[in-house]
Write a protein that holds these residues in place. Structure first.
Motif, PDB file in Angstrom:
ATOM      1  N   GLY A  50       1.073  -1.423  -0.093  1.00 55.82           N
ATOM      2  CA  GLY A  50       0.009  -0.121   0.131  1.00 55.82           C
ATOM      3  C   GLY A  50       0.767   1.112  -0.087  1.00 55.82           C
ATOM      4  O   GLY A  50       2.091   1.243  -0.201  1.00 55.82           O
ATOM      5  N   ALA A  51       0.201   2.548   0.314  1.00 51.78           N
ATOM      6  CA  ALA A  51       0.743   3.623   0.059  1.00 51.78           C
ATOM      7  C   ALA A  51       2.023   3.992   0.851  1.00 51.78           C
ATOM      8  O   ALA A  51       2.845   4.679   0.564  1.00 51.78           O
ATOM      9  CB  ALA A  51      -0.337   4.940   0.449  1.00 51.78           C
ATOM     10  N   GLY A  52       1.940   3.432   2.244  1.00 51.41           N
ATOM     11  CA  GLY A  52       3.173   3.639   2.937  1.00 51.41           C
ATOM     12  C   GLY A  52       4.492   2.952   2.596  1.00 51.41           C
ATOM     13  O   GLY A  52       5.675   3.344   3.178  1.00 51.41           O
ATOM     14  N   THR A  53       4.341   2.196   1.493  1.00 46.77           N
ATOM     15  CA  THR A  53       5.525   1.713   0.852  1.00 46.77           C
ATOM     16  C   THR A  53       6.146   2.711  -0.223  1.00 46.77           C
ATOM     17  O   THR A  53       7.421   2.285  -0.781  1.00 46.77           O
ATOM     18  CB  THR A  53       5.413   0.335   0.271  1.00 46.77           C
ATOM     19  N   ALA A  54       5.581   3.650  -0.498  1.00 48.20           N
ATOM     20  CA  ALA A  54       6.047   4.539  -1.616  1.00 48.20           C
ATOM     21  C   ALA A  54       7.330   5.166  -1.330  1.00 48.20           C
ATOM     22  O   ALA A  54       7.475   5.796  -0.133  1.00 48.20           O
ATOM     23  CB  ALA A  54       4.843   5.512  -2.091  1.00 48.20           C
ATOM     24  N   PRO A  84       7.025  -4.032   7.813  1.00 51.41           N
ATOM     25  CA  PRO A  84       8.137  -3.053   8.224  1.00 51.41           C
ATOM     26  C   PRO A  84       7.381  -1.982   8.757  1.00 51.41           C
ATOM     27  O   PRO A  84       7.825  -0.947   8.878  1.00 51.41           O
ATOM     28  CB  PRO A  84       8.742  -2.566   6.979  1.00 51.41           C
ATOM     29  N   GLY A  85       6.187  -2.198   9.681  1.00 50.84           N
ATOM     30  CA  GLY A  85       5.598  -1.409  10.412  1.00 50.84           C
ATOM     31  C   GLY A  85       4.571  -0.547   9.795  1.00 50.84           C
ATOM     32  O   GLY A  85       4.005   0.413  10.321  1.00 50.84           O
ATOM     33  N   LEU A 131       8.623  -4.922  -1.147  1.00 49.29           N
ATOM     34  CA  LEU A 131       9.277  -4.571   0.140  1.00 49.29           C
ATOM     35  C   LEU A 131      10.127  -6.071   0.745  1.00 49.29           C
ATOM     36  O   LEU A 131      11.255  -5.967   1.523  1.00 49.29           O
ATOM     37  CB  LEU A 131       8.748  -3.712   1.198  1.00 49.29           C
ATOM     38  N   ALA A 132       9.170  -6.990   0.706  1.00 51.23           N
ATOM     39  CA  ALA A 132       9.787  -8.292   0.973  1.00 51.23           C
ATOM     40  C   ALA A 132      11.102  -8.746   0.306  1.00 51.23           C
ATOM     41  O   ALA A 132      12.132  -9.167   0.812  1.00 51.23           O
ATOM     42  CB  ALA A 132       8.701  -9.176   0.943  1.00 51.23           C
ATOM     43  N   TYR A 133      11.106  -8.475  -1.145  1.00 48.74           N
ATOM     44  CA  TYR A 133      12.341  -8.646  -1.866  1.00 48.74           C
ATOM     45  C   TYR A 133      13.288  -7.831  -1.614  1.00 48.74           C
ATOM     46  O   TYR A 133      14.600  -8.238  -1.513  1.00 48.74           O
ATOM     47  CB  TYR A 133      12.068  -8.856  -3.343  1.00 48.74           C
ATOM     48  N   LEU A 134      13.050  -6.593  -1.399  1.00 54.22           N
ATOM     49  CA  LEU A 134      13.969  -5.675  -1.102  1.00 54.22           C
ATOM     50  C   LEU A 134      14.634  -5.818   0.085  1.00 54.22           C
ATOM     51  O   LEU A 134      15.777  -5.726   0.675  1.00 54.22           O
ATOM     52  CB  LEU A 134      13.528  -4.110  -1.076  1.00 54.22           C
ATOM     53  N   GLY A 135      13.887  -6.436   1.181  1.00 59.33           N
ATOM     54  CA  GLY A 135      14.227  -6.668   2.554  1.00 59.33           C
ATOM     55  C   GLY A 135      15.398  -8.004   2.240  1.00 59.33           C
ATOM     56  O   GLY A 135      16.410  -8.029   3.182  1.00 59.33           O
ATOM     57  N   SER A 136      14.924  -8.824   1.511  1.00 58.46           N
ATOM     58  CA  SER A 136      15.932 -10.041   1.436  1.00 58.46           C
ATOM     59  C   SER A 136      17.251  -9.685   0.970  1.00 58.46           C
ATOM     60  O   SER A 136      18.011 -10.395   1.059  1.00 58.46           O
ATOM     61  CB  SER A 136      15.075 -10.923   0.394  1.00 58.46           C
ATOM     62  N   VAL A 142      15.905  -2.808   2.929  1.00 59.65           N
ATOM     63  CA  VAL A 142      15.087  -2.433   3.910  1.00 59.65           C
ATOM     64  C   VAL A 142      15.459  -3.203   5.063  1.00 59.65           C
ATOM     65  O   VAL A 142      15.431  -4.503   5.112  1.00 59.65           O
ATOM     66  CB  VAL A 142      13.527  -2.653   3.467  1.00 59.65           C
ATOM     67  N   PRO A 143      15.865  -2.480   6.229  1.00 59.78           N
ATOM     68  CA  PRO A 143      16.240  -3.172   7.315  1.00 59.78           C
ATOM     69  C   PRO A 143      15.134  -4.143   8.149  1.00 59.78           C
ATOM     70  O   PRO A 143      14.040  -3.521   8.109  1.00 59.78           O
ATOM     71  CB  PRO A 143      16.845  -2.212   8.029  1.00 59.78           C
TER      72      PRO A 143
END
Length: 357
Positions: free
Chosen positions: A159-163, A231-232, A283-288, A292-293
């Protein structure tokens, strides 16, 4: 072959003022083009130039994009606000001629989700679907397997919080620079296509299209909600990115349940970094990747298998009486109609039964 020329019209439909690009004769074979996120009907101009003049092309600017009015997007309806706007155009004789339109519907990215929603809600009005790098039928992000199982109960990380806030700010400011990684031009070059050279002399036109996106809580990206899960952040109830989130956009079951199933052609590039099983916007892929910490790991938060999900749903659709055809374009990114126009036009014309010229 004569070059297709477009004309811009303004139509009041579904309670909003919609800008619609049209080309070809009113009694021509109808084709409805639905653009993706952070773009507009201008994104179809390079394709329209290549189409035979026997087609009737109708390409609206979705709400909050291009020259269409800035109407709010109710994310709790998924992509139905957009689909309802488009459906309201189908009975306009000035657009589609005197008879009720049953067009081939072409949807790119977010527009692919709108096209699927249109089919579910109005199956009798769709002749065929051409899905170009479409969003998964299970939405964008937040699901772990081919059946769309949620990664967390609130679909955290979607959603929007990931932008990217810098990108949103530059979009709102109309930034045309190329230096910053998050500038709209840099994003256009790096993520919309695999090779920036594919933009060619149309780069400024395509950037105009991207910059037409309205920003804010009711449009792009929308609102967000806090989450106890990584991620919150979780989807809110307003705006475009929330309308794409799996909280509100999940139509696999409905798509398969359509009784009269038109044929579906799915065109994608194998170098797409937006809609991918390894999406740089997930974000899950970026986290991997460590970008994204705090990523909780593969077991708790795997990247979404976007391509695998779409294939699984279309296989299910075919098994329930439909038919689909997957076209994978090597070295192509997120915008097949720009990067591989000859192949794309051939697939479109195969659905219209209009011979290639």
């Amino acid at each position: 072959m004569p070059r297709m020329e477009t004309e811009q019209r303004t139509v009041t439909a579904n309670g909003i003022t919609q800008a619609v690009r049209v080309a070809g004769p009113p009694d021509g074979t109808p084709v409805l083009l639905i653009h993706g996120n952070c773009s507009s009907s201008l994104f179809w101009e390079p394709l329209i130039r290549r189409l035979p003049p026997t087609l009737r092309i109708v390409a609206p600017d979705l709400r909050g994009y291009g020259d269409t009015g800035t109407a709010p997007v109710d994310a709790t309806r998924g992509l139905r606000d957009f689909a309802d706007d488009v459906a309201a155009l189908l009975d306009d004789p000035a657009l589609f001629g005197a008879s009720a339109a049953r067009p081939v519907v072409v949807g790119h990215s977010l527009g692919g989700g709108v096209a699927m929603r249109l089919l579910v809600d109005h199956p009798q009005r769709v002749r065929a679907l051409l899905l170009a790098a479409p969003v998964s039928p299970y939405g964008f992000g937040g699901t772990r397997d081919l059946t769309g199982t949620p990664t967390t109960p609130d679909f955290a990380g979607t959603g929007a919080g990931t932008a990217n806030r810098d990108f949103v700010a530059r979009l709102a400011a109309g930034d045309r620079s190329a230096e910053a990684q998050a500038s709209p031009r840099a994003v256009l070059r790096a993520t919309y296509v695999a090779d920036p050279g594919a933009l060619g002399t149309d780069e400024e036109l395509l950037l105009d299209s991207l910059l037409s996106t309205r920003t804010g809580d009711d449009n792009y990206p929308g609102t967000s909600a806090p989450s106890e899960n990584w991620p919150g952040v979780a989807p809110g109830e307003r705006g475009v990115l929330n309308a794409l989130a799996p909280t509100w956009f999940r139509l696999a079951d409905e798509l398969v349940a359509v009784v009269d199933k038109p044929p579906v052609t799915w065109v994608r590039g194998d170098a797409d970094v937006i809609v991918s099983d390894t999406s740089l916007f997930d974000l899950a892929y970026l986290g991997s990747l460590g970008v994204v910490p705090g990523w909780p790991g593969e077991q708790d938060c795997p990247p979404q298998p976007m391509v695998g999900q779409t294939r699984a749903v279309l296989e299910w659709y075919a098994g329930a009486g439909g038919a689909y055809h997957e076209v994978v374009l090597p070295g192509c990114g997120h915008t097949p109609h720009l990067e591989r126009p000859a192949e794309f036009v051939a697939e479109l014309l195969a659905l219209t039964d209009v011979p290639a010229v």
